[in-house]
Design an enzyme around this catalytic site. Structure first.
Site, PDB file in Angstrom:
ATOM      1  N   ASP A  21      -1.718   4.203   2.874  1.00 31.15           N
ATOM      2  CA  ASP A  21      -1.048   5.006   1.862  1.00 31.15           C
ATOM      3  C   ASP A  21      -2.085   5.957   1.243  1.00 31.15           C
ATOM      4  O   ASP A  21      -3.295   5.834   1.499  1.00 31.15           O
ATOM      5  CB  ASP A  21      -0.451   4.061   0.814  1.00 31.15           C
ATOM      6  CG  ASP A  21       0.223   4.791  -0.331  1.00 31.15           C
ATOM      7  OD1 ASP A  21       0.889   5.807  -0.071  1.00 31.15           O
ATOM      8  OD2 ASP A  21       0.073   4.344  -1.483  1.00 31.15           O
ATOM      9  N   ASP A  23      -1.741   7.975  -2.501  1.00 36.39           N
ATOM     10  CA  ASP A  23      -1.871   7.817  -3.951  1.00 36.39           C
ATOM     11  C   ASP A  23      -1.977   6.345  -4.332  1.00 36.39           C
ATOM     12  O   ASP A  23      -1.176   5.510  -3.903  1.00 36.39           O
ATOM     13  CB  ASP A  23      -0.661   8.437  -4.659  1.00 36.39           C
ATOM     14  CG  ASP A  23      -0.631   9.938  -4.547  1.00 36.39           C
ATOM     15  OD1 ASP A  23      -1.421  10.600  -5.231  1.00 36.39           O
ATOM     16  OD2 ASP A  23       0.182  10.447  -3.751  1.00 36.39           O
ATOM     17  N   ASP A 195      -0.061   0.411  -2.564  1.00 37.34           N
ATOM     18  CA  ASP A 195      -0.205  -0.035  -3.948  1.00 37.34           C
ATOM     19  C   ASP A 195       1.080  -0.241  -4.723  1.00 37.34           C
ATOM     20  O   ASP A 195       1.061  -0.859  -5.788  1.00 37.34           O
ATOM     21  CB  ASP A 195      -1.065   0.977  -4.714  1.00 37.34           C
ATOM     22  CG  ASP A 195      -0.325   2.286  -4.960  1.00 37.34           C
ATOM     23  OD1 ASP A 195       0.096   2.938  -3.969  1.00 37.34           O
ATOM     24  OD2 ASP A 195      -0.148   2.659  -6.133  1.00 37.34           O
TER      25      ASP A 195
END
Length: 243
Positions: A21, A23, A195
Site C-alpha cells: 500500500d 499512504d 494500514d
C-alpha cells in the site's frame, strides 16, 4: 480479527512476492492527500527491491495511478491504483471511465465544499475526508451510501477518516488475485503490507494464500504481523535487501 505479532520475519527476496500500500504504509498520513512527504530514496529503494524480487513487487493503492507515478519516480515496476480498477505494467482492469463518474464527482465536490470538508478527486471515483471535522463522519457515510444507491456502478469504500466512492467489482484483494497469476509472481508466497480498512481484504488474502499480511499501525486486523509505522516498514524493506 486478532492482535498481530510484533516480530516480523525477514523478507526473503528469492521466494516472496511483495504487495505494498502507499499512504500510511510507505509514507506517513498527511493532513491532506497532496501534502505527503516522500522519502528521498523511496523510488530507488523500490527499484532495487523490484530487481531483487525478480519483478514480483507491486504497489496496490486507493490512490489514482497518475498520483502514484508522480510520487514514486524512479520506480518503473507494477502499480495498481484506484482500489484495483487501473494499473501500470499489466492489462488495465477497467479500460474506460465508469458511466456516471463525472456527475458523482460533482455531487461529492459540492457536498464537501458546502460543509467545509475535503474532497479528494480520483481518476475512477472520489473521496470525502472528515479528519478536520470528526463528528461529520456519520453524515458523510450516509451521503456516500445514498450516492452509491443512485450510481450502481460504484461502491462505498470506508477509509481512515474518509469515505470513498470506487468502481463496483474492484478491490485490492482482487488485484492480488490477478497479479498472483502473472509470471513474475507465480510460485512465490505473498506478503501484503497495509494500514487501514481498505487493506484488510488484501491482508486476509495474503494470509490465506501461503503468505502473510503486515498491519501498519494500531488496531485489530486479519494480518498476523505488525509494524508500528512507515519508517519501520522502510527499515524492514532495506533489511530485506541486505538479507
Amino acid at each position: 480479527m486478532t492482535e498481530p505479532r510484533t516480530e516480523v520475519p525477514p523478507l526473503d527476496c528469492r521466494t516472496k512476492a511483495l504487495f505494498l500500500d502507499f499512504d500510511g504504509t510507505l509514507v506517513d498520513i498527511a493532513p491532506t492527500p497532496d501534502a505527503v512527504i516522500i522519502p528521498a530514496d523511496l523510488g530507488s529503494l523500490l527499484a532495487r527491491l523490484n530487481t531483487a524480487l525478480g519483478g514480483a513487487l507491486a504497489i496496490v493503492s486507493g490512490r489514482s495511478l497518475n498520483e502514484l507515478e508522480s510520487f514514486l519516480r524512479g520506480f518503473d515496476g507494477i502499480m495498481v491504483g484506484s482500489h484495483g480498477s487501473e494499473a501500470r505494467g499489466m492489462t488495465p482492469p477497467l479500460d474506460r471511465l465508469p458511466e456516471g463518474l463525472e456527475s458523482a464527482q460533482t455531487e461529492m465536490r459540492d457536498y464537501a465544499t458546502s460543509r467545509g470538508l475535503l474532497y479528494e478527486h480520483k481518476s475512477m471515483g472520489g473521496a470525502i475526508h472528515f479528519r478536520a471535522l470528526p463528528d461529520a463522519g456519520p453524515e458523510v457515510e450516509a451521503f456516500i451510501e445514498r450516492l452509491a444507491i443512485t450510481n450502481p456502478r460504484f461502491e462505498v469504500q470506508p477509509a481512515k477518516m474518509a469515505f470513498e466512492l470506487r468502481p463496483a467489482g474492484f478491490s485490492k484483494d482482487g488485484a492480488l488475485q490477478i497479479l498472483s497469476d502473472q509470471p513474475d509472481f507465480r510460485n512465490r508466497s505473498p506478503i501484503y503490507i497495509g494500514d487501514d480498512t481498505t487493506d484488510e481484504p488484501a491482508l486476509a488474502w495474503a494470509e490465506t494464500h501461503g503468505g502473510f499480511g503486515i498491519k501498519v499501525g494500531d488496531g485489530k486486523t486479519r494480518a498476523s504481523q505488525h509494524l508500528p509505522d512507515p519508517a519501520a516498514v522502510l527499515d524492514w524493506l532495506r533489511a530485506g535487501l541486505e538479507h
